[in-house]
Motif scaffolding. Structure first.
Motif, PDB file in Angstrom:
ATOM      1  N   GLU A 109      -1.214  -6.160  -7.451  1.00 12.55           N
ATOM      2  CA  GLU A 109      -2.593  -5.823  -7.115  1.00 12.55           C
ATOM      3  C   GLU A 109      -3.382  -7.071  -6.731  1.00 12.55           C
ATOM      4  O   GLU A 109      -4.181  -7.053  -5.788  1.00 12.55           O
ATOM      5  N   GLU A 129       0.816  -1.210   0.000  1.00  9.91           N
ATOM      6  CA  GLU A 129       0.000   0.000   0.000  1.00  9.91           C
ATOM      7  C   GLU A 129       0.854   1.267   0.000  1.00  9.91           C
ATOM      8  O   GLU A 129       0.375   2.329  -0.396  1.00  9.91           O
ATOM      9  N   GLU A 130       2.089   1.167   0.441  1.00  6.40           N
ATOM     10  CA  GLU A 130       2.991   2.324   0.442  1.00  6.40           C
ATOM     11  C   GLU A 130       3.481   2.667  -0.956  1.00  6.40           C
ATOM     12  O   GLU A 130       3.858   3.808  -1.218  1.00  6.40           O
ATOM     13  N   ARG A 131       3.445   1.727  -1.839  1.00  7.73           N
ATOM     14  CA  ARG A 131       3.942   1.948  -3.200  1.00  7.73           C
ATOM     15  C   ARG A 131       2.932   2.762  -4.004  1.00  7.73           C
ATOM     16  O   ARG A 131       1.726   2.620  -3.857  1.00  7.73           O
ATOM     17  N   GLU A 132       3.465   3.602  -4.893  1.00 10.84           N
ATOM     18  CA  GLU A 132       2.596   4.423  -5.743  1.00 10.84           C
ATOM     19  C   GLU A 132       2.045   3.617  -6.908  1.00 10.84           C
ATOM     20  O   GLU A 132       0.886   3.767  -7.274  1.00 10.84           O
ATOM     21  N   GLN A 133       2.857   2.798  -7.505  1.00  8.29           N
ATOM     22  CA  GLN A 133       2.452   1.991  -8.658  1.00  8.29           C
ATOM     23  C   GLN A 133       2.587   0.509  -8.309  1.00  8.29           C
ATOM     24  O   GLN A 133       3.582   0.083  -7.753  1.00  8.29           O
TER      25      GLN A 133
END
Length: 122
Positions: free
Chosen positions: A23, A13-17
């Motif tokens: 996912e 969840e910390e990642r932008e992409q």
């Protein structure tokens, strides 16, 4: 396993992409992470309840000492009257054998509370 899932969800969840694979992984891990969070909240609540009960027992013991020395105020005497039955109930819970499962241990207490509620007393 469940904590590891919660940690992995936080990391993703910390990642932008996220890739499609990440996912999918996140969607699969979220229920386990939620389970971990509920477990932590339940443990924290159990601790708070136990701490409050211990504080009340200490308060009861203090009031009983004042009673022995005949130094109770009217308010303290009333509080002592309320605390004594509760302290007895806490003692009864502690005296139930650990070999009995959770629901079996709670059933007498739940029934007593329900009967008290039905009769209109507190």
């Amino acid at each position: 396993m469940v904590k590891a899932a919660a940690d992995r969800v936080a990391e993703l969840e910390e990642r932008e992409q996220l890739t499609d694979e990440q996912e999918k992984e996140l969607a699969a891990l979220r229920p386990k992470a939620q389970q971990w969070q509920k477990h932590k909240e339940r443990d924290a609540n159990r601790y708070r309840v136990g701490k409050a009960a211990a504080d009340r027992v200490a308060e009861l013991e203090e009031l009983e000492e004042l009673e022995e020395r005949e130094q109770l105020t009217e308010g303290q005497a009333a509080e002592l009257t309320v605390l004594r039955p509760k302290a007895q109930q806490w003692q009864n819970i502690r005296n139930i054998p650990r070999s009995i499962s959770g629901w079996e241990r709670l059933l007498p207490i739940v029934l007593r509370s329900w009967r008290s509620w039905r009769s209109g007393s507190s």
